[in-house]
Design a protein around this motif. Structure first.
Motif, PDB file in Angstrom:
ATOM      1  N   HIS A 306      -9.727  74.195  26.208  1.00  0.00           N
ATOM      2  CA  HIS A 306      -9.115  74.192  24.879  1.00  0.00           C
ATOM      3  C   HIS A 306      -7.979  75.197  24.714  1.00  0.00           C
ATOM      4  O   HIS A 306      -7.290  75.166  23.688  1.00  0.00           O
ATOM      5  N   GLY A 307      -7.837  76.119  25.656  1.00  0.00           N
ATOM      6  CA  GLY A 307      -6.813  77.152  25.529  1.00  0.00           C
ATOM      7  C   GLY A 307      -7.425  78.496  25.183  1.00  0.00           C
ATOM      8  O   GLY A 307      -8.457  78.564  24.500  1.00  0.00           O
ATOM      9  N   GLY A 308      -6.787  79.551  25.646  1.00  0.00           N
ATOM     10  CA  GLY A 308      -7.328  80.892  25.445  1.00  0.00           C
ATOM     11  C   GLY A 308      -7.393  81.319  23.991  1.00  0.00           C
ATOM     12  O   GLY A 308      -8.217  82.149  23.632  1.00  0.00           O
ATOM     13  N   GLY A 309      -6.526  80.771  23.132  1.00  0.00           N
ATOM     14  CA  GLY A 309      -6.522  81.139  21.723  1.00  0.00           C
ATOM     15  C   GLY A 309      -7.300  80.189  20.841  1.00  0.00           C
ATOM     16  O   GLY A 309      -7.244  80.300  19.613  1.00  0.00           O
ATOM     17  N   SER A 310      -8.056  79.279  21.443  1.00  0.00           N
ATOM     18  CA  SER A 310      -8.818  78.301  20.665  1.00  0.00           C
ATOM     19  C   SER A 310     -10.045  78.943  20.047  1.00  0.00           C
ATOM     20  O   SER A 310     -10.532  79.988  20.507  1.00  0.00           O
ATOM     21  N   GLU A 311     -10.563  78.322  18.994  1.00  0.00           N
ATOM     22  CA  GLU A 311     -11.783  78.824  18.372  1.00  0.00           C
ATOM     23  C   GLU A 311     -12.940  78.798  19.363  1.00  0.00           C
ATOM     24  O   GLU A 311     -13.825  79.661  19.327  1.00  0.00           O
ATOM     25  N   GLU A 312     -12.934  77.811  20.251  1.00  0.00           N
ATOM     26  CA  GLU A 312     -14.003  77.712  21.242  1.00  0.00           C
ATOM     27  C   GLU A 312     -14.018  78.928  22.165  1.00  0.00           C
ATOM     28  O   GLU A 312     -15.072  79.516  22.421  1.00  0.00           O
ATOM     29  N   ALA A 313     -12.842  79.313  22.654  1.00  0.00           N
ATOM     30  CA  ALA A 313     -12.771  80.478  23.538  1.00  0.00           C
ATOM     31  C   ALA A 313     -13.003  81.778  22.767  1.00  0.00           C
ATOM     32  O   ALA A 313     -13.689  82.693  23.258  1.00  0.00           O
ATOM     33  N   LEU A 314     -12.450  81.863  21.553  1.00  0.00           N
ATOM     34  CA  LEU A 314     -12.620  83.078  20.765  1.00  0.00           C
ATOM     35  C   LEU A 314     -14.076  83.287  20.361  1.00  0.00           C
ATOM     36  O   LEU A 314     -14.528  84.424  20.220  1.00  0.00           O
ATOM     37  N   HIS A 315     -14.795  82.201  20.179  1.00  0.00           N
ATOM     38  CA  HIS A 315     -16.229  82.314  19.880  1.00  0.00           C
ATOM     39  C   HIS A 315     -16.930  83.120  20.976  1.00  0.00           C
ATOM     40  O   HIS A 315     -17.698  84.055  20.686  1.00  0.00           O
ATOM     41  N   TRP A 316     -16.661  82.771  22.226  1.00  0.00           N
ATOM     42  CA  TRP A 316     -17.337  83.464  23.325  1.00  0.00           C
ATOM     43  C   TRP A 316     -16.784  84.865  23.540  1.00  0.00           C
ATOM     44  O   TRP A 316     -17.514  85.770  23.978  1.00  0.00           O
ATOM     45  N   ALA A 317     -15.514  85.075  23.200  1.00  0.00           N
ATOM     46  CA  ALA A 317     -14.979  86.438  23.252  1.00  0.00           C
ATOM     47  C   ALA A 317     -15.695  87.323  22.229  1.00  0.00           C
ATOM     48  O   ALA A 317     -16.019  88.489  22.511  1.00  0.00           O
ATOM     49  N   GLU A 318     -15.963  86.770  21.046  1.00  0.00           N
ATOM     50  CA  GLU A 318     -16.689  87.531  20.030  1.00  0.00           C
ATOM     51  C   GLU A 318     -18.124  87.812  20.469  1.00  0.00           C
ATOM     52  O   GLU A 318     -18.663  88.897  20.200  1.00  0.00           O
ATOM     53  N   VAL A 319     -18.738  86.840  21.125  1.00  0.00           N
ATOM     54  CA  VAL A 319     -20.074  87.084  21.681  1.00  0.00           C
ATOM     55  C   VAL A 319     -20.029  88.246  22.663  1.00  0.00           C
ATOM     56  O   VAL A 319     -20.890  89.133  22.649  1.00  0.00           O
ATOM     57  N   ARG A 320     -19.025  88.269  23.515  1.00  0.00           N
ATOM     58  CA  ARG A 320     -18.925  89.341  24.513  1.00  0.00           C
ATOM     59  C   ARG A 320     -18.680  90.698  23.842  1.00  0.00           C
ATOM     60  O   ARG A 320     -19.156  91.742  24.331  1.00  0.00           O
ATOM     61  N   ALA A 321     -17.945  90.704  22.724  1.00  0.00           N
ATOM     62  CA  ALA A 321     -17.755  91.953  21.982  1.00  0.00           C
ATOM     63  C   ALA A 321     -19.084  92.463  21.446  1.00  0.00           C
ATOM     64  O   ALA A 321     -19.386  93.658  21.494  1.00  0.00           O
ATOM     65  N   ASP A 322     -19.896  91.544  20.933  1.00  0.00           N
ATOM     66  CA  ASP A 322     -21.233  91.924  20.475  1.00  0.00           C
ATOM     67  C   ASP A 322     -22.092  92.421  21.636  1.00  0.00           C
ATOM     68  O   ASP A 322     -22.825  93.405  21.518  1.00  0.00           O
ATOM     69  N   LEU A 323     -22.010  91.724  22.764  1.00  0.00           N
ATOM     70  CA  LEU A 323     -22.807  92.114  23.926  1.00  0.00           C
ATOM     71  C   LEU A 323     -22.457  93.522  24.391  1.00  0.00           C
ATOM     72  O   LEU A 323     -23.341  94.297  24.778  1.00  0.00           O
ATOM     73  N   ALA A 324     -21.187  93.858  24.361  1.00  0.00           N
ATOM     74  CA  ALA A 324     -20.780  95.207  24.748  1.00  0.00           C
ATOM     75  C   ALA A 324     -21.384  96.244  23.801  1.00  0.00           C
ATOM     76  O   ALA A 324     -21.824  97.321  24.224  1.00  0.00           O
TER      77      ALA A 324
END
Length: 412
Positions: A306-324
């Motif tokens: 979907h692209g690096g700036g897609s909501e799909e990718a950003l969803h998992w980036a936010e998960v990783r921020a929480d994981l950190a």
């Protein structure tokens, strides 16, 4: 496990007051804590006419982080801010022109409560809306996320020079004081039946997860289910369990849909069933590296599709921020939230979009928890630049970053 109860009653002081919210607190406080919570034992926190939204946020965040069932009783009035037209719970100092800064944004309830496991959280509301908020409610759902049950009513503005009474919440308290603790849906219907007998009709009735409907002449009738929900992201710092794991899930390459659709399917990118559950399980077991590795693979797959700036990718980036954050790596969490904010801005999202504000607020929150002075000093200028573009809802946020950065620069 003991339950937690948060009693929140708020309304403006002076002529802007639509409902005598605080009058319900003595009635609710007379109910035994265990009955309020529906558990064997419970802790009760009471907030009467709070002045500052951050004070409410602090109490709500602490309640959301507690284990066991959580019940939040909210009595007060809804108003829209004039900039984004989003609903806020009016607080003691709120006026129509200052709602954005003095009211409590309703989507902060969603942001804090979406972090909790499904089925553990109930919000009971008795709200009166001003004219603008009442109009907004006819096209939007008032909810707290896909895992939180919301029950109660929202009443239209009372007549001029009239201060309404929180009759629904008082009816709830009366039922609970009569002995026993019925299931929440039964309690809701019993309270509606009581106020229907007093001639109160035409209210907006809430019953269930994102289920709303305008009550007919007999509000005790079942409320329509499955109404469309408006789900603006919020701007509060996260607390366990994982926010993105229990919040709405964007369509990802594995076929997982919003609000848990597709659970039970095997994810091609990872070979596991329901990666949200797998990640949450890994975190609870202390396997933070495994959880991040799985989220990273999902982020890469979403970006490829979907692209690096897609909501799909950003969803998992936010998960990783929480994981950190859960792993105790505040620096990595801060960097990831800053990257999410930058990606949203680059995609054309407004500087005051709730999702953008949320990312910057969380980056700011995590930056303040970086113990290494050198690392914090290195990140400070980038955060200050981001804050200058996204000041957020809390006045003085940029000044706080600049002040803290100056102090860090003075340290050896």
């Amino acid at each position: 496990m003991p339950g937690t109860v948060l009693l929140l009653a708020a309304s403006p002081v002076g002529k802007g007051c639509l409902v005598d919210a605080a009058s319900v607190l003595p009635v609710l406080a007379a109910v035994p804590p265990a009955v309020l919570a529906g558990t064997d034992t419970a802790n009760v926190v009471e907030l009467a006419d709070p002045l500052e939204p951050q004070a409410v946020l602090t109490r709500l965040r602490a309640a959301a982080a507690a284990g066991g069932p959580l019940t939040v009783f909210v009595t007060g009035q809804l108003q829209l801010d004039r900039r984004q037209h989003l609903p806020h719970l009016a607080l003691a100092r709120t006026t129509p022109s200052t709602v954005r800064y003095t009211g409590f944004p309703w989507h902060w309830f969603r942001e804090e409560l979406r972090l909790r496991a499904a089925g553990t959280t109930t919000v009971v509301v008795d709200l009166h809306a001003d004219a603008e908020a009442w109009g907004w409610l006819r096209g939007h759902a008032l909810e707290c996320g896909p895992t939180v049950g919301v029950y109660g009513r929202v009443a239209p503005p009372p007549g001029r020079r009239t201060v309404a009474a929180p009759t629904y919440m008082k009816a709830v308290a009366t039922v609970l004081r009569s002995g026993g603790r019925p299931e929440i849906e039964q309690l809701h219907q019993m309270a509606l039946g009581r106020i229907a007998g007093e001639g109160e009709v035409g209210d907006l009735v809430l019953g269930g997860v994102a289920a709303v409907g305008f009550a007919p002449a007999a509000p005790a009738l079942p409320v329509p289910r499955g109404s469309a929900a408006s789900t603006p992201p919020g701007a509060a710092a996260p607390r366990p369990p994982l926010s993105a794991l229990n919040g709405p899930r964007p369509q990802t390459p594995d076929g997982l849909g919003r609000a848990g659709q597709g659970v039970g399917k095997t994810t091609p990118a990872t070979g596991v069933t329901d990666p949200h559950t797998a990640i949450s399980t890994a975190v609870q077991a202390g396997r933070h590296a495994d959880a991040d590795a799985l989220a990273a693979r999902l982020e890469q797959a979403a970006a490829a599709s979907h692209g690096g700036g897609s909501e799909e990718a950003l969803h998992w980036a936010e998960v990783r921020a929480d994981l950190a954050m859960f792993a105790g790596d505040a620096e990595r969490s801060c960097r990831t939230w800053m990257a999410v904010a930058a990606a949203r801005l680059a995609a054309g999202q407004a500087v005051d979009a709730p999702a953008v504000e949320a990312a910057v607020d969380r980056a700011h929150h995590q930056w303040g928890r970086i113990a290494d002075v050198v690392r914090a000093r290195e990140l400070g200028p980038a955060l200050a630049e981001l804050r200058s573009r996204v000041p957020g809802r809390r006045q003085g946020a940029l000044d706080h970053v600049q002040r803290q950065l100056r102090q860090l620069q003075l340290q050896a």
